[in-house]
Write a protein that holds these residues in place. Structure first.
Motif, short mmCIF file in Angstrom:
data_model
loop_
_atom_site.label_atom_id
_atom_site.label_comp_id
_atom_site.label_asym_id
_atom_site.label_seq_id
_atom_site.Cartn_x
_atom_site.Cartn_y
_atom_site.Cartn_z
N PRO A 191 0.83 -1.20 0.00
CA PRO A 191 0.00 0.00 0.00
C PRO A 191 0.87 1.25 0.00
O PRO A 191 1.86 1.34 0.72
N ASP A 192 0.50 2.22 -0.84
CA ASP A 192 1.26 3.46 -0.97
C ASP A 192 0.57 4.63 -0.29
O ASP A 192 1.19 5.41 0.42
N ARG A 193 -0.74 4.77 -0.55
CA ARG A 193 -1.46 5.93 0.00
C ARG A 193 -2.96 5.65 -0.03
O ARG A 193 -3.42 4.77 -0.73
N VAL A 194 -3.67 6.44 0.75
CA VAL A 194 -5.14 6.44 0.71
C VAL A 194 -5.56 7.83 0.28
O VAL A 194 -5.16 8.83 0.90
N GLU A 195 -6.35 7.90 -0.77
CA GLU A 195 -6.92 9.17 -1.19
C GLU A 195 -8.39 9.18 -0.79
O GLU A 195 -9.14 8.29 -1.17
N TRP A 196 -8.75 10.18 -0.01
CA TRP A 196 -10.10 10.32 0.52
C TRP A 196 -10.81 11.42 -0.25
O TRP A 196 -10.35 12.56 -0.27
N SER A 197 -11.91 11.09 -0.89
CA SER A 197 -12.79 12.09 -1.49
C SER A 197 -13.90 12.33 -0.48
O SER A 197 -14.65 11.40 -0.13
#
Length: 138
Positions: free
Chosen positions: A54-60
């Motif tokens: 896992p690299d990142r979590v992008e939250w919209s």
């Protein structure tokens, strides 16, 4: 096959509770989502190993804004802080905001004299109502 789990979203306040304008909402994904996975496949004398990290979590956040976190975030615990939060500036008048968490995975593979990589993602959604609280100060 290298299964990538869909993120299990954590929010504080936790729905169906509502958040307040001006107060931070904590964001996190389950730690099992944030664990590297590896699989090896063999056909005859050739083996190929693929690893997903896992690299990142992008939250919209549903209000037009987004938050990027380079870790899983952390569940809310009184007296602690988190670098993965969002503060709403307006209420969700027409219904709860739909929040989407997308985990981006770095995939690398090698074997049989070759190697490569790519990025894949998995998403989940949650809903959170946001309201305003009025106070009178004298």
């Amino acid at each position: 096959m290298l299964p990538l789990p869909a993120p299990e979203i954590g929010l504080a306040p936790n729905p169906p509770s509502t958040a307040l304008v001006g107060s931070p909402v904590w964001l996190w994904v389950d730690n099992q989502t944030w664990t590297a996975a590896s699989r090896t496949a063999t056909a005859g004398s050739i083996s190929v190993t693929a690893t997903a990290t896992p690299d990142r979590v992008e939250w919209s956040m549903g209000d037009g804004s987004s938050v990027t976190c380079y870790n899983a975030g952390r569940p809310y615990t009184r007296g602690t802080s988190s670098s993965c939060t969002h503060t709403y500036v307006s209420s969700s008048r027409s219904g709860p905001y739909t929040i989407t968490a997308t985990v981006y995975w770095d995939i690398s593979w090698s074997g049989g004299g070759a190697s490569g990589g790519q990025t894949l993602s998995q998403s989940s959604t949650a809903s959170l109502g946001v309201r305003e609280a009025q106070a009178i100060v004298q």
